[in-house]
Every structure is written in C-alpha cells, then in structure tokens.
Design a protein around this motif. Structure first.
Motif, PDB file in Angstrom:
ATOM      1  N   TYR A 122      36.409  40.104  38.896  1.00  0.00           N
ATOM      2  CA  TYR A 122      37.763  39.688  38.561  1.00  0.00           C
ATOM      3  C   TYR A 122      37.743  38.731  37.367  1.00  0.00           C
ATOM      4  O   TYR A 122      37.095  37.697  37.398  1.00  0.00           O
ATOM      5  CB  TYR A 122      38.371  39.014  39.780  1.00  0.00           C
ATOM      6  N   LYS A 131      46.804  41.466  34.085  1.00  0.00           N
ATOM      7  CA  LYS A 131      47.070  41.187  35.503  1.00  0.00           C
ATOM      8  C   LYS A 131      45.787  40.936  36.267  1.00  0.00           C
ATOM      9  O   LYS A 131      45.793  40.309  37.301  1.00  0.00           O
ATOM     10  CB  LYS A 131      47.797  42.380  36.134  1.00  0.00           C
ATOM     11  N   ASP A 132      44.691  41.460  35.761  1.00  0.00           N
ATOM     12  CA  ASP A 132      43.464  41.396  36.547  1.00  0.00           C
ATOM     13  C   ASP A 132      42.234  41.146  35.691  1.00  0.00           C
ATOM     14  O   ASP A 132      41.123  41.231  36.183  1.00  0.00           O
ATOM     15  CB  ASP A 132      43.282  42.698  37.313  1.00  0.00           C
ATOM     16  N   GLY A 133      42.453  40.870  34.406  1.00  0.00           N
ATOM     17  CA  GLY A 133      41.327  40.641  33.517  1.00  0.00           C
ATOM     18  C   GLY A 133      40.721  41.909  32.967  1.00  0.00           C
ATOM     19  O   GLY A 133      39.760  41.865  32.210  1.00  0.00           O
ATOM     20  N   ASN A 134      41.277  43.052  33.327  1.00  0.00           N
ATOM     21  CA  ASN A 134      40.700  44.316  32.867  1.00  0.00           C
ATOM     22  C   ASN A 134      41.477  44.904  31.691  1.00  0.00           C
ATOM     23  O   ASN A 134      41.027  44.852  30.561  1.00  0.00           O
ATOM     24  CB  ASN A 134      40.615  45.300  34.029  1.00  0.00           C
ATOM     25  N   GLN A 144      35.110  40.102  28.709  1.00  0.00           N
ATOM     26  CA  GLN A 144      34.803  41.361  28.045  1.00  0.00           C
ATOM     27  C   GLN A 144      34.072  41.051  26.741  1.00  0.00           C
ATOM     28  O   GLN A 144      34.555  40.266  25.927  1.00  0.00           O
ATOM     29  CB  GLN A 144      36.079  42.148  27.767  1.00  0.00           C
TER      30      GLN A 144
END
Lengths: 114, 111
Positions: free
Chosen positions: A99, B94-97, A103
């Motif tokens: 979570y 929303k989720d870091g992705n 990146q």
C-alpha cells in the motif's frame, strides 16, 4: 542496486507499424506500471500489474494497446497500427507492491510515429 | 472526473528564494499525494509524499502543505538552488497505485 531499465531508449516508426517497448523492473518488485507522457504534459496511467493478479488495464486508450508481464519480471507494451498521436514518452515504473509503496521510474522510451 | 490541476506551468526563482507550486484535486477518495521531480531525459523520481491526515510534511528544504477541506496541496522549496531546476509533478491516488498526475511545473532557479 540497478534501477528500472527500458528499451529502446528511442524508437522512430512509420504510421501503421507495430512497436514493442520493454521494461525491466527492479528485482523483487512485484508491481509494475506503464504511463504515457505526451510533450509538455503530465503522466497518464496506462496499465498496472501486481503479482499474479489480473492486470488493471483501465488506462489503455484503445484496443491497439496491450501489455504483458511474465511473472514478476520483464514487461512488454505493444502498440499495434501506430498513429501519430501515439508519439510520446512511455514510462515504466515498479514498486514493492504494498500500500502506497514508492514507484520507481525508468528513463522512458521516446516514441515518434511519422 | 479524476483530475489534478497544477499551477503555475513555469516558474523562475532567484537562488535562495522560495519556490511554490500548487495543486488542486477533485476526487475526495484520494488519500496519497506524492510530488515527483524530473530532470531532462530522466524518469520522474519521488521527492516527498503526504497523507491527508497531516497538514504539513517537511523533508530538508522541501515541504508539502495540505488543505483537505479546500482539496489543495502545495510544494514549497526553501533556499532554492540552481540544482533544483527541473520539472515538478504533483500526483494523487486512492491506493498509491494508479497515480493521477498534474501537468507539471518547469522550475528554473537563477544563480
């Protein structure tokens, strides 16, 4: 250690040709992302792989775009029948997959469609 | 519409001055707000990130200020240096992705 690598660094192609762009993530990173950066603009999310889960393809702009990833290693982004509007820098990033993990981006592939 | 609006597009600051870049978002589900720095020919690199449960985060010369009610956040670079000259992107997710990026700010610090 080694960062995210991408190849080729530059690609010039003719309209209508297919291109393949490669991304080698950081070893051990389970998550892999592709983004597109048009000239003078921010990055647009394209696709996201997390482990063996089905990829999140919600950002792919058309069915001419597809991507694959083998396990937790290399990924290939394929653009079929390239159009001039596909000209952009394609960036790959990887993360540890947790979570809000950071990146880490590669240097990108600069694609020019003539 | 999941969008992040960033301003200004470009910024010139004297060495030693304060650089301020602002971002506004629409999606109240966003809960992760990173800033990335990008040098020419390189991929973006994470500079600093904040969660909405804090109003400010500082790392060295870089500070994020966050205003949840206004749905705005900003990056302050104190004592700006010529080496800080780069393009800065704010982002949200929303989720870091699936990061949603602003359009970027080109910062030039004059020596």
């Amino acid at each position: 250690g080694a960062g995210v690598s991408q190849s080729p660094s530059n690609k010039v192609t003719e309209k209508g040709k297919d291109v393949e762009l490669r991304c080698d993530p950081i070893s051990g990173h389970t998550a892999l992302y592709w983004y597109r950066q048009r000239l003078g603009q921010g990055l647009e999310f394209l696709i996201y792989f997390q482990g063996n889960s089905a990829p999140d393809k919600s950002g792919l702009p058309s069915d001419r775009f597809s991507a694959e990833r083998t396990g937790e290693s290399v990924s290939t982004l394929t653009i079929q029948r390239t159009q001039q509007e596909d000209s952009a820098v394609y960036l790959c990033a990887s993360s540890r997959g947790g979570y809000k993990e950071t990146q880490y981006f590669g240097p990108g592939t600069r694609l020019l469609v003539l | 519409q999941q969008q992040v609006k960033q301003s200004p597009q470009s910024l010139i600051v004297q060495k030693g001055g304060i650089s301020i870049i602002n971002c506004a978002y629409e999606n109240t589900a966003f809960d992760y707000f990173p800033w990335y720095q990008q040098f020419p020919g390189k991929g973006p690199a994470l500079l600093i990130a904040i969660r909405p449960d804090v109003s400010e985060k500082k790392e060295g010369r870089f500070t994020i200020s966050f205003n949840k009610s206004a749905k705005q956040f900003s990056l302050h670079i104190m004592d700006s240096q010529p080496g800080d000259s780069a393009t800065y992107f704010c982002a949200a997710s929303k989720d870091g992705n699936k990061l949603v990026f602003g359009a970027g700010t080109i910062l030039r610090v004059k020596s």
